[in-house]
Scaffold this active site. Structure first.
Site, mmCIF file in Angstrom:
data_model
loop_
_atom_site.group_PDB
_atom_site.id
_atom_site.type_symbol
_atom_site.label_atom_id
_atom_site.label_comp_id
_atom_site.label_asym_id
_atom_site.label_seq_id
_atom_site.Cartn_x
_atom_site.Cartn_y
_atom_site.Cartn_z
ATOM 1 N N LEU A 1 0.681 -1.319 -0.006
ATOM 2 C CA LEU A 1 -0.040 -0.076 -0.075
ATOM 3 C C LEU A 1 0.715 1.339 0.182
ATOM 4 C CD1 LEU A 1 -2.469 -1.116 2.903
ATOM 5 C CD2 LEU A 1 -2.762 -1.224 0.355
ATOM 6 N N ASP A 2 0.634 2.130 -0.876
ATOM 7 C CA ASP A 2 1.266 3.458 -0.882
ATOM 8 C C ASP A 2 0.379 4.613 0.331
ATOM 9 O OD1 ASP A 2 -1.161 4.363 -2.000
ATOM 10 O OD2 ASP A 2 -0.174 5.055 -3.824
ATOM 11 N N ARG A 3 1.023 5.539 0.507
ATOM 12 C CA ARG A 3 0.381 6.355 1.547
ATOM 13 C C ARG A 3 -1.319 6.707 1.298
ATOM 14 N NH1 ARG A 3 2.116 12.575 2.073
ATOM 15 N NH2 ARG A 3 1.345 12.675 0.168
ATOM 16 N N ASP A 4 -1.666 6.843 0.151
ATOM 17 C CA ASP A 4 -2.971 7.227 -0.108
ATOM 18 C C ASP A 4 -3.793 6.090 -0.173
ATOM 19 O OD1 ASP A 4 -2.328 10.177 -0.094
ATOM 20 O OD2 ASP A 4 -1.673 9.979 -2.269
ATOM 21 N N THR A 5 -3.542 4.987 -0.136
ATOM 22 C CA THR A 5 -4.330 3.819 -0.084
ATOM 23 C C THR A 5 -4.812 3.399 1.010
ATOM 24 O OG1 THR A 5 -3.179 3.037 -2.299
ATOM 25 C CG2 THR A 5 -4.599 1.419 -1.015
#
Length: 136
Positions: free
Chosen positions: A132-136
């Site tokens: 997961l990236d930060r915005d997910t």
């Protein structure tokens, strides 16, 4: 503080090139440290393009470490046992510390919450497996 004295072999080279070679870092990392004033020549702040002369004393000051802030709250835990913790990471929460996010990460939240993390990637990048990236 540490440092080194330049040699005849260094004479005429740019400071960022000499520092990169001596500290075994990239040239851009050396240039950034010079720009922040962490690298000085004969007790003077100089530009990265400074041409060194033999016998100059290059001082390497350690970067200032910001005081840690408060860790974010632990996200909702969906499952936990002795080997694994599954969390519902909210959007906007960074997983590992990095530039711009030194102490407001999922890793910090889990550590502050008393969860032991595997030392897989070192002290600041423990074994958190995610996609997961930060915005997910």
């Amino acid at each position: 503080m540490s440092g080194f004295t330049t040699t005849d072999d260094d004479a005429g080279a740019r400071l960022d090139v000499v520092v990169a070679a001596r500290l075994d870092v990239s040239r851009s990392q050396a240039a950034a440290r010079i720009g922040r004033g962490e690298i000085r020549v004969d007790d003077r702040i100089v530009a990265k393009q400074h041409r060194v002369r033999a016998g100059e004393r290059v001082e390497v000051h350690e970067p200032a470490v910001p005081a840690p802030g408060a860790a974010p709250p632990v996200p909702p835990i969906r499952y936990a046992d002795d080997e694994i913790v599954v969390v519902a990471k909210p959007a906007g929460l960074v997983v590992h510390p990095g530039p711009g996010h030194a102490d407001d990460t999922l890793v910090d939240a889990l550590l502050a919450g008393g969860h032991e993390l595997a030392p897989a990637g070192g002290e600041r990048r423990p074994g958190v497996v995610h996609r997961l990236d930060r915005d997910t």
